[in-house]
Design an enzyme around this catalytic site. Structure first.
Site, PDB file in Angstrom:
ATOM      1  N   LYS A   1      92.358 -31.456  46.219  1.00 25.07           N
ATOM      2  CA  LYS A   1      93.286 -31.900  47.274  1.00 25.07           C
ATOM      3  C   LYS A   1      94.292 -32.818  46.588  1.00 25.07           C
ATOM      4  CE  LYS A   1      94.620 -34.704  49.877  1.00 25.07           C
ATOM      5  NZ  LYS A   1      96.051 -35.183  49.905  1.00 25.07           N
TER       6      LYS A   1
ATOM      7  N   GLU B   1      88.887 -43.469  39.572  1.00 26.30           N
ATOM      8  CA  GLU B   1      89.932 -44.006  38.691  1.00 26.30           C
ATOM      9  C   GLU B   1      90.937 -44.688  39.602  1.00 26.30           C
ATOM     10  OE1 GLU B   1      90.134 -44.162  35.511  1.00 26.30           O
ATOM     11  OE2 GLU B   1      88.499 -42.807  34.976  1.00 26.30           O
TER      12      GLU B   1
ATOM     13  N   CYS C   1      99.155 -46.092  36.280  1.00 26.25           N
ATOM     14  CA  CYS C   1      98.051 -47.023  36.592  1.00 26.25           C
ATOM     15  C   CYS C   1      97.741 -47.944  35.433  1.00 26.25           C
ATOM     16  CB  CYS C   1      96.826 -46.249  37.013  1.00 26.25           C
ATOM     17  SG  CYS C   1      96.483 -44.897  35.911  1.00 26.25           S
TER      18      CYS C   1
ATOM     19  N   GLU D   1      98.731 -54.838  42.240  1.00 28.65           N
ATOM     20  CA  GLU D   1      99.386 -53.707  41.593  1.00 28.65           C
ATOM     21  C   GLU D   1     100.645 -53.352  42.381  1.00 28.65           C
ATOM     22  OE1 GLU D   1      97.557 -49.771  41.800  1.00 28.65           O
ATOM     23  OE2 GLU D   1      97.911 -49.659  39.643  1.00 28.65           O
TER      24      GLU D   1
HETATM   25  P1  NAP Z   1      96.163 -43.108  47.406  1.00 23.05           P
HETATM   26  O1  NAP Z   1      96.911 -43.399  48.609  1.00 23.05           O
HETATM   27  O2  NAP Z   1      94.836 -43.749  47.228  1.00 23.05           O
HETATM   28  O3  NAP Z   1      96.022 -41.513  47.357  1.00 23.05           O
HETATM   29  C1  NAP Z   1      95.369 -40.814  46.342  1.00 23.05           C
HETATM   30  C2  NAP Z   1      94.868 -39.502  46.897  1.00 23.05           C
HETATM   31  O4  NAP Z   1      93.889 -39.753  47.907  1.00 23.05           O
HETATM   32  C3  NAP Z   1      95.941 -38.658  47.581  1.00 23.05           C
HETATM   33  O5  NAP Z   1      95.647 -37.295  47.394  1.00 23.05           O
HETATM   34  C4  NAP Z   1      95.771 -39.036  49.039  1.00 23.05           C
HETATM   35  O6  NAP Z   1      96.281 -38.075  49.932  1.00 23.05           O
HETATM   36  C5  NAP Z   1      94.262 -39.149  49.128  1.00 23.05           C
HETATM   37  N1  NAP Z   1      93.773 -39.978  50.216  1.00 23.05           N
HETATM   38  C6  NAP Z   1      94.445 -40.939  50.912  1.00 23.05           C
HETATM   39  N2  NAP Z   1      93.621 -41.480  51.841  1.00 23.05           N
HETATM   40  C7  NAP Z   1      92.428 -40.851  51.726  1.00 23.05           C
HETATM   41  C8  NAP Z   1      91.175 -40.967  52.407  1.00 23.05           C
HETATM   42  N3  NAP Z   1      90.983 -41.853  53.379  1.00 23.05           N
HETATM   43  N4  NAP Z   1      90.154 -40.171  52.013  1.00 23.05           N
HETATM   44  C9  NAP Z   1      90.311 -39.289  51.022  1.00 23.05           C
HETATM   45  N5  NAP Z   1      91.469 -39.120  50.342  1.00 23.05           N
HETATM   46  C10 NAP Z   1      92.516 -39.904  50.686  1.00 23.05           C
HETATM   47  O7  NAP Z   1      96.956 -43.438  46.088  1.00 23.05           O
HETATM   48  P2  NAP Z   1      98.451 -43.055  45.792  1.00 23.05           P
HETATM   49  O8  NAP Z   1      99.289 -43.958  46.600  1.00 23.05           O
HETATM   50  O9  NAP Z   1      98.646 -41.610  45.906  1.00 23.05           O
HETATM   51  O10 NAP Z   1      98.515 -43.380  44.212  1.00 23.05           O
HETATM   52  C11 NAP Z   1      98.735 -44.640  43.712  1.00 23.05           C
HETATM   53  C12 NAP Z   1      97.445 -45.334  43.302  1.00 23.05           C
HETATM   54  O11 NAP Z   1      96.668 -44.548  42.408  1.00 23.05           O
HETATM   55  C13 NAP Z   1      97.710 -46.598  42.558  1.00 23.05           C
HETATM   56  O12 NAP Z   1      96.920 -47.627  43.077  1.00 23.05           O
HETATM   57  C14 NAP Z   1      97.300 -46.288  41.137  1.00 23.05           C
HETATM   58  O13 NAP Z   1      96.886 -47.353  40.352  1.00 23.05           O
HETATM   59  C15 NAP Z   1      96.208 -45.333  41.317  1.00 23.05           C
HETATM   60  N6  NAP Z   1      96.077 -44.513  40.116  1.00 23.05           N
HETATM   61  C16 NAP Z   1      95.013 -44.719  39.289  1.00 23.05           C
HETATM   62  C17 NAP Z   1      94.880 -43.973  38.129  1.00 23.05           C
HETATM   63  C18 NAP Z   1      93.734 -44.142  37.195  1.00 23.05           C
HETATM   64  O14 NAP Z   1      93.487 -43.243  36.412  1.00 23.05           O
HETATM   65  N7  NAP Z   1      93.019 -45.226  37.226  1.00 23.05           N
HETATM   66  C19 NAP Z   1      95.819 -43.020  37.834  1.00 23.05           C
HETATM   67  C20 NAP Z   1      96.911 -42.851  38.697  1.00 23.05           C
HETATM   68  C21 NAP Z   1      97.008 -43.600  39.850  1.00 23.05           C
HETATM   69  P3  NAP Z   1      97.762 -38.283  50.556  1.00 23.05           P
HETATM   70  O15 NAP Z   1      98.682 -38.101  49.428  1.00 23.05           O
HETATM   71  O16 NAP Z   1      97.840 -37.229  51.577  1.00 23.05           O
HETATM   72  O17 NAP Z   1      97.802 -39.666  51.113  1.00 23.05           O
END
Ligand code: NAP
Ligand code: MG
Length: 467
Positions: A168, A243, A277, A375
């Protein structure tokens, strides 16, 4: 163009018959429409993955690796297509998509393929056979910031170890995921081994994570959503791989190469518009060298920053990935100003183009400020002065996160400081990444590791057969 889900080896319309627009953040144009899937699509995807699992898991690893090798070759033949789509839906510069995103993916797949050749999936021990094999169905939930590689880092090891997957992807970057699924289809993986569906995280992502037939939740994204997944994992005692976010430090030590420190920190907030990240967003420097550091930062900025159309080959800074991300970053810049940090450079949005923010450097900040603790996930660097090396280490470690970091200084001292930092990756001086090394975080940056042998083992169950 209207795209479809890829379920059980077929391209299918969503059961809901609903679609959502995909927007190019640099000009606001609609560049495609993707399924807004519902729970019925998730059930179908998980059922297909569950059915495909036993045969895939029993297939010899060499055979699974052949599919992955074929897939790699297809990816290598589609590099330009991936670059076009990543730039189009995510908005990073063409330069960075070409030199950053794609090589990362190709190198990491190659590294996994080399690792599985050597990895002992079966070992004869005294009195028993040790077997390592897939868990079952892996739910891969991925963010938008490296739309191709975040998927690759989960799917490559999960499939090579005998698991089957349901992906997803993030709502704002689904087209890269669809191109990825096309490559899987061309590579001829058996139906059901790989499934892709698009849709809302809080709806289908949430439902997928808690699905009783999912064995592993592998999530990359925000710490906030990651924390909520423990509850989902508890439903059937699922394995959880997380992650999450970061607020990584770069500690500059006296006597180190200042230009290399500045380049290292600045590049991570300029490339990808800082939406990385592991970006080194806290630059921790000796207080009595602050002026020199500031001058070096300004000099680097002038040479490196070219804001504009991400497709222009000269551009190094494109738009933020979405309206929402743009607002979040602008809010943080205001928060930094309100907290009393000084803007050294940048700080504004472009007036004539939506979603563009000048890379911004705050100076004379302290580690208690929100811009040093939270962040931001945008092109914002915070410079924090220190008096003693002990204090620098304390500041670096005083964070809820522990994903990455760097130390630039006299080699021996830099390694000594690096060994005291509580973070999953740490770069000393000019060291580069290695695709076989583990990536992942301490503290609230995550659970488990991606890449390398550790990344593989996160998808392996361990069985002892006594005989
Ligand atoms: P996010 O809002 O947490 O979303 C990540 C993924 O999870 C998306 O596919 C999102 O779908 C889905 N999602 C959202 N709410 C969910 C729920 N309640 N249950 C299951 N899945 C859910 O993060 P983002 O805003 O896309 O990305 C930014 C964040 O990712 C930052 O905090 C960054 O640090 C972190 N990140 C970490 C790494 C690492 O390797 N440590 C790498 C890259 C990014 P939708 O898009 O439909 O909301
Ligand atoms: Mg989100």
């Amino acid at each position: 163009m209207k795209y479809k889900n890829y379920l059980n080896g077929q391209w299918l319309e969503p059961k809901s018959q609903e679609y959502r627009d995909v927007i190019n953040p640099s000009n606001g144009q609609v560049i495609g429409q993707v399924p807004y899937s519902n729970q019925g699509d998730v059930d179908k995807a998980v059922a297909a993955a569950k059915e495909a699992f036993p045969a895939w898991n029993q297939l010899a690893v060499e055979e699974r690796a052949k599919y992955m090798q074929a897939f790699l070759e297809i990816i290598e033949s589609k590099l330009d297509e991936f670059v076009d789509i990543i730039v189009g839906e995510f908005g990073c510069s063409r330069q960075f998509a070409t030199q950053g995103h794609l090589p990362l993916t190709v190198n990491e797949i190659k590294a996994f393929l080399e690792i599985v050749k050597e990895y002992p999936f079966q070992e004869e021990k005294e009195g028993y056979r040790l077997v390592k094999e897939g868990y079952g169905v892996v739910a891969c939930i991925t963010p938008w910031n490296y739309p191709l590689n975040q998927i690759q880092r989960k799917v490559t090891p999960a499939l090579l170890t005998g698991n089957t997957v349901v992906v997803k992807p993030a709502t704002i970057t689904p087209l890269t995921a669809i191109l990825y699924a096309q490559a899987i289809d061309e590579a001829g993986f058996p139906p059901g081994v790989f499934n892709l569906l698009t849709g809302s995280g809080s709806e289908v992502g949430d439902y997928l994570a808690g699905h009783p037939d999912v064995d592993v939740i592998s999530f990359t994204g925000s710490t906030e959503v990651g924390k909520g997944l423990y509850e989902k994992a508890a439903t059937t005692v699922k394995k959880l791989v997380l992650e999450l976010g970061g607020k990584s430090p770069l500690v500059y030590l006296k006597g180190g190469d200042l230009n290399s420190a500045v380049k290292r920190a600045m590049d991570t907030v300029i490339n990808n518009q800082g939406q990385t990240c592991s970006a080194l967003t806290r630059l921790i420097v000796p207080a009595d060298e602050l002026t020199n550091v500031e001058e070096a930062v300004k000099g680097y900025y002038e040479n490196k920053v070219v804001i504009g159309d991400p497709n222009d080959p000269e551009t190094t800074v494109g738009p933020l990935s979405s309206e929402q991300q743009f607002k979040t970053v602008m809010d943080y810049i205001q928060i930094g100003v309100d907290e009393g940090a000084e803007i050294l450079i940048g700080g504004s949005a472009l007036e004539d183009r939506k979603h563009y923010i000048e890379p911004t450097v705050f100076t004379k900040a302290n580690n208690q400020m929100r811009i040093a603790r939270e962040e931001i996930f945008g092109p914002v660097l915070t410079i924090i002065p220190y008096d003693t090396v002990e204090e620098a280490i304390e500041i670096a470690n005083d964070s809820d996160y522990g994903l990455s970091g760097a130390v630039v200084g006299p080699e021996e001292q830099a390694i000594e400081v690096a060994s005291q930092l509580r973070t999953g990756n740490i770069f000393v001086n000019n060291a580069g990444r290695n695709a076989k090394a583990p990536f992942g975080g301490y503290k609230e940056s995550g659970l488990g590791r991606e890449n390398g042998t550790y990344g593989l083992e996160d998808y392996l169950e361990v069985k002892a057969i006594f005989k």
